[in-house]
Design an enzyme around this catalytic site. Structure first.
Site, mmCIF file in Angstrom:
data_model
loop_
_atom_site.group_PDB
_atom_site.id
_atom_site.type_symbol
_atom_site.label_atom_id
_atom_site.label_comp_id
_atom_site.label_asym_id
_atom_site.label_seq_id
_atom_site.Cartn_x
_atom_site.Cartn_y
_atom_site.Cartn_z
ATOM 1 N N HIS A 1 0.839 -1.205 0.000
ATOM 2 C CA HIS A 1 0.000 0.000 0.000
ATOM 3 C C HIS A 1 0.875 1.255 0.000
ATOM 4 O O HIS A 1 0.598 2.230 -0.712
ATOM 5 C CB HIS A 1 -0.915 -0.037 1.236
ATOM 6 C CG HIS A 1 -1.876 1.101 1.290
ATOM 7 N ND1 HIS A 1 -2.328 1.633 2.471
ATOM 8 C CD2 HIS A 1 -2.484 1.816 0.307
ATOM 9 C CE1 HIS A 1 -3.168 2.631 2.208
ATOM 10 N NE2 HIS A 1 -3.276 2.760 0.910
ATOM 11 N N GLU B 1 2.233 1.840 -3.440
ATOM 12 C CA GLU B 1 1.225 2.479 -4.305
ATOM 13 C C GLU B 1 1.223 4.000 -4.099
ATOM 14 O O GLU B 1 1.142 4.771 -5.050
ATOM 15 C CB GLU B 1 -0.152 1.876 -3.981
ATOM 16 C CG GLU B 1 -1.327 2.549 -4.644
ATOM 17 C CD GLU B 1 -2.480 2.834 -3.679
ATOM 18 O OE1 GLU B 1 -2.867 4.012 -3.539
ATOM 19 O OE2 GLU B 1 -2.980 1.866 -3.054
ATOM 20 N N HIS B 2 1.349 4.440 -2.840
ATOM 21 C CA HIS B 2 1.370 5.877 -2.540
ATOM 22 C C HIS B 2 2.625 6.549 -3.085
ATOM 23 O O HIS B 2 2.552 7.596 -3.711
ATOM 24 C CB HIS B 2 1.317 6.097 -1.017
ATOM 25 C CG HIS B 2 -0.074 6.138 -0.475
ATOM 26 N ND1 HIS B 2 -0.680 7.286 -0.033
ATOM 27 C CD2 HIS B 2 -1.001 5.150 -0.312
ATOM 28 C CE1 HIS B 2 -1.904 7.013 0.389
ATOM 29 N NE2 HIS B 2 -2.123 5.724 0.240
ATOM 30 N N GLU C 1 -5.090 7.442 6.432
ATOM 31 C CA GLU C 1 -6.089 6.580 5.790
ATOM 32 C C GLU C 1 -6.540 5.494 6.784
ATOM 33 O O GLU C 1 -7.721 5.185 6.901
ATOM 34 C CB GLU C 1 -5.457 5.923 4.560
ATOM 35 C CG GLU C 1 -6.424 5.669 3.436
ATOM 36 C CD GLU C 1 -5.723 5.173 2.176
ATOM 37 O OE1 GLU C 1 -5.999 4.031 1.789
ATOM 38 O OE2 GLU C 1 -4.896 5.908 1.593
#
Length: 390
Positions: free
Chosen positions: A23, A26-27, A104
């Site tokens: 994750h 991805e950022h 998040e």
């Protein structure tokens, strides 16, 4: 116009000591490339030309997509392709993006859906990657690694080089240009994406062993939820996409008309709503879940509701497979496909790029995977018989 790139690697590949690394990757990937080093170049180009972008990290895939005014597709693709051929992974953005991942996660802390999801994961076999914490936060990506002398940025680069291989990627471009032009753009802009010929990861462990089944879990929700969720370990029927045995069952169990399970539960005042469906978690590991919104009386009598659900399934075991139900579903899906509304460009390319990863589906069928094209009574019977109390 729009484009999406799906990488067939997701959070299941996170190292045990770095939950959330996929994750975080991805950022950080969006923070500039050698072609366009400014970390805001991509997003500001899109917003200047009526566009937007997003991405998500799934269990076994990571999906990047954007949409833009059609005259600017080539410019957007040029900026987008750099993330996969020559990303910068800007060191200055590392802390900022770990904080973005953390916020998040903080937003999910008061969400019952996320809380139940993580609880569900924690009650499965630790030998299967489903048990992991896939979102990541400040603790898992910065504080704990620091205390163990692990450099998260170094681990991220290793993860990227090992996982982001062209043979595990699918690209979908939607534009007004002719196919030759779009194909040439795809080739010119993406030919430098590294291909190390990595094979697709395989997860052989059973997600739900005997000791994880036949359990009743009581949960205290954040909101005023009154819900019963019954989950079965079920067969993986992804390869039977033409017959869809799990959809066949979810259609019957989730039906709301007269004579249905929900109609009966409503009639006796125990439930207000019901949904059911099956999905594959990884090859060979699948579940079928029934979610029931209960009344005040239903939450008190949840055992009685469970009994009625099992009785209904038992009745299906004695009456399935029924070809007329299959033919009815076939007609419904044909009509739904024929009169399908246009979807948004970004969601269209995002879901198509993900569908292309399913290499068992011929590419000419990719737009119509919801259609029923093969009646397989044995598979339907096998599926319903797998939904055992045990």
């Amino acid at each position: 116009s729009a484009a999406a790139l799906d990488v067939n690697i997701g959070a299941f590949e996170d190292p045990e000591n770095l939950p959330g690394l996929a994750h975080f990757c991805e950022h950080l990937l969006f923070m500039g490339s050698k072609k366009f080093p400014d970390e805001n170049e991509y997003s500001s180009f899109l917003s200047r030309h009526g566009g937007s972008s997003n991405a998500y990290t799934g269990a076994t895939n990571t999906n990047y997509y954007f949409e833009v005014n059609h005259e600017h597709l080539h410019g957007a693709l040029d900026r987008f392709s750099g993330f996969f051929s020559c990303p910068l992974f800007n060191k200055n953005s590392t802390e900022k993006e770990i904080n973005a991942v953390d916020s998040e996660n903080k937003k999910n802390l008061q969400s019952d859906i996320w809380r139940l999801y993580q609880l569900d994961k924690s009650l499965t076999n630790p030998q299967h990657p489903y048990h992991k914490f896939s979102t990541g936060n400040l603790k898992t990506l910065m504080e704990i690694p620091k205390s163990l002398g692990i450099d998260t940025k170094e681990e991220l680069l290793k993860f990227y080089e090992k996982s982001y291989s062209a043979n595990l990627m699918k690209l979908c471009i939607l534009g007004r240009e002719d196919l030759d032009t779009l194909s040439n753009w795809a080739y010119d802009l993406f030919k430098d994406v590294s291909n190390i010929g990595r094979s697709l990861p395989v997860y052989n462990a059973k997600m739900l062993e005997k000791e994880h089944l036949q359990k009743i879990i009581h949960v205290k929700p954040v909101k005023d939820l009154k819900k019963l969720e019954i989950t079965f370990s079920a067969p993986d029927v992804d390869l039977h996409w033409e017959a869809k045995p799990s959809h066949f069952l979810s259609h019957l169990i989730g039906h709301e008309g007269s004579g249905s399970l929900l109609a009966h539960l409503k009639h006796i005042g125990l439930a207000n709503g019901l949904s059911a469906g099956g999905h594959t978690v990884s090859s060979g590991n699948a579940v079928f879940s029934i979610d029931i919104d209960l009344t005040d009386e239903g939450i008190v009598c949840y055992e009685n509701v469970s009994l009625i659900v099992f009785q209904y399934i038992e009745m299906l075991k004695n009456s399935l497979p029924a070809e007329w139900i299959y033919l009815e579903l076939e007609d419904i899906e044909k009509a739904a496909f024929k009169f399908k509304q246009k979807g948004g460009p970004a969601s269209t390319v995002s879901s198509l790029a993900k569908s292309l990863e399913k290499e068992y589906i011929p590419v000419q069928n990719i737009l119509a995977t919801n259609l029923y094209t093969k009646y397989e009574p044995d598979e339907i019977a096998k599926y319903v018989n797998s939904l055992k109390v045990e």
